[in-house]
Design an enzyme around this catalytic site. Structure first.
Site, PDB file in Angstrom:
ATOM      1  N   ASN A   1      -6.567  -5.475  -1.707  1.00 10.21           N
ATOM      2  CA  ASN A   1      -6.962  -5.371   0.018  1.00 10.21           C
ATOM      3  C   ASN A   1      -8.467  -5.920   0.264  1.00 10.21           C
ATOM      4  O   ASN A   1      -9.029  -5.494  -1.203  1.00 10.21           O
ATOM      5  CB  ASN A   1      -6.162  -4.839   1.167  1.00 10.21           C
ATOM      6  CG  ASN A   1      -7.353  -3.576   1.089  1.00 10.21           C
ATOM      7  OD1 ASN A   1      -7.689  -3.286   0.930  1.00 10.21           O
ATOM      8  ND2 ASN A   1      -5.392  -1.982   0.515  1.00 10.21           N
TER       9      ASN A   1
ATOM     10  N   ASP B   1       0.969  -0.260   0.526  1.00  6.38           N
ATOM     11  CA  ASP B   1       1.762   0.646   1.655  1.00  6.38           C
ATOM     12  C   ASP B   1       2.689   0.619   0.136  1.00  6.38           C
ATOM     13  O   ASP B   1       3.877   0.661   0.287  1.00  6.38           O
ATOM     14  CB  ASP B   1       2.607  -0.324   2.403  1.00  6.38           C
ATOM     15  CG  ASP B   1       1.079  -0.409   3.950  1.00  6.38           C
ATOM     16  OD1 ASP B   1       1.213   0.848   3.789  1.00  6.38           O
ATOM     17  OD2 ASP B   1       1.406  -1.266   4.710  1.00  6.38           O
TER      18      ASP B   1
ATOM     19  N   LYS C   1       0.762  -7.734 -20.979  1.00  8.60           N
ATOM     20  CA  LYS C   1       0.109  -8.624 -19.918  1.00  8.60           C
ATOM     21  C   LYS C   1       1.377 -10.000 -20.417  1.00  8.60           C
ATOM     22  O   LYS C   1       2.101 -10.403 -21.000  1.00  8.60           O
ATOM     23  CB  LYS C   1      -1.207  -9.947 -20.377  1.00  8.60           C
ATOM     24  CG  LYS C   1      -1.549 -10.814 -19.537  1.00  8.60           C
ATOM     25  CD  LYS C   1      -2.826 -11.785 -20.299  1.00  8.60           C
ATOM     26  CE  LYS C   1      -2.776 -13.200 -19.354  1.00  8.60           C
ATOM     27  NZ  LYS C   1      -3.471 -13.744 -19.619  1.00  8.60           N
TER      28      LYS C   1
ATOM     29  N   PHE D   1      -7.159   5.519  10.836  1.00  4.99           N
ATOM     30  CA  PHE D   1      -7.555   4.110  11.092  1.00  4.99           C
ATOM     31  C   PHE D   1      -6.581   3.515  11.110  1.00  4.99           C
ATOM     32  O   PHE D   1      -5.338   3.398  10.353  1.00  4.99           O
ATOM     33  CB  PHE D   1      -8.408   3.682   9.555  1.00  4.99           C
ATOM     34  CG  PHE D   1      -9.936   4.030   9.826  1.00  4.99           C
ATOM     35  CD1 PHE D   1     -10.063   4.906  10.088  1.00  4.99           C
ATOM     36  CD2 PHE D   1     -10.725   3.384  10.892  1.00  4.99           C
ATOM     37  CE1 PHE D   1     -11.478   5.550  10.170  1.00  4.99           C
ATOM     38  CE2 PHE D   1     -12.285   3.282  10.463  1.00  4.99           C
ATOM     39  CZ  PHE D   1     -12.590   4.846   9.942  1.00  4.99           C
TER      40      PHE D   1
ATOM     41  N   LYS E   1       1.196   5.138  15.564  1.00  2.55           N
ATOM     42  CA  LYS E   1       0.903   5.577  14.549  1.00  2.55           C
ATOM     43  C   LYS E   1       0.299   6.427  14.706  1.00  2.55           C
ATOM     44  O   LYS E   1       0.366   7.632  14.125  1.00  2.55           O
ATOM     45  CB  LYS E   1      -0.402   4.836  13.790  1.00  2.55           C
ATOM     46  CG  LYS E   1      -0.333   3.551  12.668  1.00  2.55           C
ATOM     47  CD  LYS E   1      -0.825   2.183  12.169  1.00  2.55           C
ATOM     48  CE  LYS E   1       0.456   1.284  11.595  1.00  2.55           C
ATOM     49  NZ  LYS E   1      -0.854   0.454  11.300  1.00  2.55           N
TER      50      LYS E   1
ATOM     51  N   LYS F   1       2.424   9.764  13.125  1.00  2.00           N
ATOM     52  CA  LYS F   1       1.306  10.793  11.751  1.00  2.00           C
ATOM     53  C   LYS F   1       1.143  12.443  12.175  1.00  2.00           C
ATOM     54  O   LYS F   1      -0.132  12.238  11.708  1.00  2.00           O
ATOM     55  CB  LYS F   1       0.144   9.215  11.249  1.00  2.00           C
ATOM     56  CG  LYS F   1       1.335   8.000  10.472  1.00  2.00           C
ATOM     57  CD  LYS F   1       0.461   7.323   9.790  1.00  2.00           C
ATOM     58  CE  LYS F   1       0.836   5.967   9.374  1.00  2.00           C
ATOM     59  NZ  LYS F   1       0.290   5.293   8.406  1.00  2.00           N
TER      60      LYS F   1
HETATM   61  N1  CTP Z   1      -2.400   4.811   5.391  1.00  2.00           N
HETATM   62  C1  CTP Z   1      -2.240   6.385   4.007  1.00  2.00           C
HETATM   63  N2  CTP Z   1      -1.163   6.462   3.274  1.00  2.00           N
HETATM   64  C2  CTP Z   1      -0.391   4.909   2.598  1.00  2.00           C
HETATM   65  C3  CTP Z   1      -0.847   3.944   4.337  1.00  2.00           C
HETATM   66  C4  CTP Z   1      -1.806   3.879   5.249  1.00  2.00           C
HETATM   67  O1  CTP Z   1      -2.540   7.506   4.199  1.00  2.00           O
HETATM   68  N3  CTP Z   1       0.892   4.769   1.889  1.00  2.00           N
HETATM   69  C5  CTP Z   1      -3.237   5.824   6.425  1.00  2.00           C
HETATM   70  C6  CTP Z   1      -4.427   4.890   6.596  1.00  2.00           C
HETATM   71  O2  CTP Z   1      -5.520   5.699   5.693  1.00  2.00           O
HETATM   72  C7  CTP Z   1      -4.909   4.929   7.590  1.00  2.00           C
HETATM   73  C8  CTP Z   1      -3.908   4.633   8.336  1.00  2.00           C
HETATM   74  O3  CTP Z   1      -2.299   5.366   8.221  1.00  2.00           O
HETATM   75  O4  CTP Z   1      -5.647   5.594   8.069  1.00  2.00           O
HETATM   76  C9  CTP Z   1      -3.070   3.885   8.990  1.00  2.00           C
HETATM   77  O5  CTP Z   1      -2.930   2.393   8.401  1.00  2.00           O
HETATM   78  P1  CTP Z   1      -2.431   0.643   8.178  1.00  2.00           P
HETATM   79  O6  CTP Z   1      -2.530   0.095   7.126  1.00  2.00           O
HETATM   80  O7  CTP Z   1      -3.306   0.214   9.387  1.00  2.00           O
HETATM   81  O8  CTP Z   1      -0.809   1.626   9.059  1.00  2.00           O
HETATM   82  P2  CTP Z   1      -0.331   1.281   8.214  1.00  2.00           P
HETATM   83  O9  CTP Z   1       0.895   3.156   8.213  1.00  2.00           O
HETATM   84  O10 CTP Z   1       0.410   1.041   6.686  1.00  2.00           O
HETATM   85  O11 CTP Z   1       1.318   0.610   8.670  1.00  2.00           O
HETATM   86  P3  CTP Z   1       1.369  -0.932   8.553  1.00  2.00           P
HETATM   87  O12 CTP Z   1       0.828  -0.689   7.638  1.00  2.00           O
HETATM   88  O13 CTP Z   1       3.345  -0.804   9.525  1.00  2.00           O
HETATM   89  O14 CTP Z   1       1.039  -1.548  10.045  1.00  2.00           O
END
Ligand code: CTP
Length: 408
Positions: free
Chosen positions: A213, A282, A292, A326, A340, A344
């Site tokens: 990302n 995610d 490859k 975050f 969140k 969390k």
């Molecule tokens: N985070 C994490 N582990 C993951 C995904 C996210 O620890 N596998 C943490 C990120 O470091 C951040 C928070 O979760 O502090 C939110 O991340 P974000 O990408 O905004 O949210 P998601 O939980 O992935 O939810 P969504 O994709 O539905 O917005």
């Protein structure tokens, strides 16, 4: 009581007249001011004004044309001034001065002093809007920012040249309080161990490709640096980024969400404050092929599995550690941040709209909402990530006190 010795460097811009007021404001806030003027500055305001206000001789020349003894002492004058002062404030910092500082030129007293000075630097640029926005100035500021200098962006407004836009020197009292704030560096994180995660993760698709990302890691690195400078022991667990870790921070480099998960969980117990600013993938690709993947005319599907949610797991395990997550959103910021925070089990969520131009991913600046367990929500105006990092840390300590009060 003698004041804190501060150098005021004055560049040659129309805003130089405000520097006299700045000299006074610095003194009112506890500074003992040594003024250094460029030749161009003296076209706008006379050294005598500063000498009368500060009670000190103003330095205007690199080389004195007095006696041989004087010449000898003037040849090391910039070293003496650099060593005796604790802060260098340059206001107005003209486009020319910024360029010379960025390049490391030493062709007058102020630029030579700048190179010899090892303390904190506060640059207050002021100029015509077109000059401020010119790619050369933008690049020079980037270099100076990367060097760790404090840069106070100019205010918007009507400029001496008749145009309206960014370029005005901010109010002297404001500059003075920022300057003195830099000197009163706090040590309020002396007894803390802060674990920060930063940057993106990379999930391999095959030996040469990955899913990732746009996270640059700048926010996480700014948090690590701010916590360190305020006395914390900092463990920085970082995905792949183009940044170097601040001096003194323990850096653990990882690639994938699973590696980050493992690193965080194994160091969790050491931390009193955990800040999860990393943009963790995610999903990861299940069954990554050993070779490859070759191109064919056929459609290709990836088999994706969810990664462990590291933040949620910390939320389940944590004792009285302060947990800050975050939320990067493109819509429904407040609602998503609250969700969140709850799901969390965080104490605070730093939420930002990543769809907005000029803030969030890859940007130098950020504008965020702090959504807190106490129910309170705080908006932090758009500012450099270093400034936002400081404000997040301030709020973390306030929040912890508030949470302890509620518990006892
Ligand atoms: N985070 C994490 N582990 C993951 C995904 C996210 O620890 N596998 C943490 C990120 O470091 C951040 C928070 O979760 O502090 C939110 O991340 P974000 O990408 O905004 O949210 P998601 O939980 O992935 O939810 P969504 O994709 O539905 O917005």
């Amino acid at each position: 009581m003698p004041g804190i010795p501060v150098i005021l460097g004055v560049g040659g811009g129309i805003a130089a007249y405000k520097s006299a007021e700045l000299a006074r404001a610095l003194m009112e806030q506890g500074g003992e001011v040594q003024t250094v003027m460029t030749h161009a500055a003296q076209e706008f305001i006379r050294p005598l004004t500063f000498a009368a206000l500060t009670g000190h001789k103003v330095i205007t020349e690199m080389f004195s044309n007095a006696s041989s003894e004087d010449v000898l002492s003037s040849s090391v004058e910039h070293i003496r001034v650099a060593q005796e002062n604790r802060l260098l404030v340059v206001a107005p910092a003209t486009a020319d001065l910024l360029a010379r500082f960025a390049q490391g030129l030493a062709n007058d007293f102020l630029t030579t002093l700048y190179l010899a000075f090892q303390g904190p630097v506060l640059l207050c640029p002021a100029m015509n809007t077109a000059m401020w926005e010119h790619p050369a100035t933008v690049r020079n500021l980037e270099i100076l920012r990367e060097r760790g200098h404090n840069i106070l962006a100019p205010d918007d407004g009507r400029l001496a040249c008749g145009t309206v836009g960014p370029g005005r020197l901010p109010e002297p009292a404001r500059i003075a309080s920022i300057a003195m704030g830099i000197l009163r560096q706090r040590h309020d994180f002396d007894n803390e161990t802060v674990l920060v995660t930063a940057g993106p993760t990379r999930e391999p698709m095959d030996p040469v490709r990955f899913i990732s990302n746009r996270s640059s890691g700048k926010m996480g690195y700014a948090l690590a640096e701010a916590a360190m400078s305020r006395g914390a022991r900092v463990i920085l667990i970082s995905g792949p980024v183009h940044l170097s870790a601040p001096e003194g921070v323990e850096l653990i480099q990882v690639q994938t969400a699973h590696e980050m998960h493992h690193a965080v969980i194994s160091r969790l117990d050491e931390a009193s404050i955990i800040i999860k600013s990393a943009a963790v993938a995610d999903y990861y690709v299940a069954n990554v092929p050993a070779q490859k993947v070759k191109k064919t005319p056929m459609r290709l599907s990836l088999d994706l599995e969810p990664t462990p949610d590291i933040l949620a797991e910390i939320g389940r395990r944590k004792g009285d550690q302060l947990l800050i997550g975050f939320a990067a959103e493109t819509e429904n910021l407040l609602q998503e941040a609250r969700r969140k925070l709850q799901s969390k089990n965080c104490d605070m969520i730093v939420a930002n709209l990543v769809s907005q131009d000029g803030v969030g991913f890859e940007s130098e600046e950020n504008e965020v909402l702090l959504v807190q367990r106490t129910g309170e929500t705080l908006h932090l105006d758009k500012a450099p990530k270093r400034v936002i990092a400081g404000q997040v840390l301030d709020q973390a300590l306030i929040l912890r006190l508030a949470l302890h009060k509620v518990e006892n």
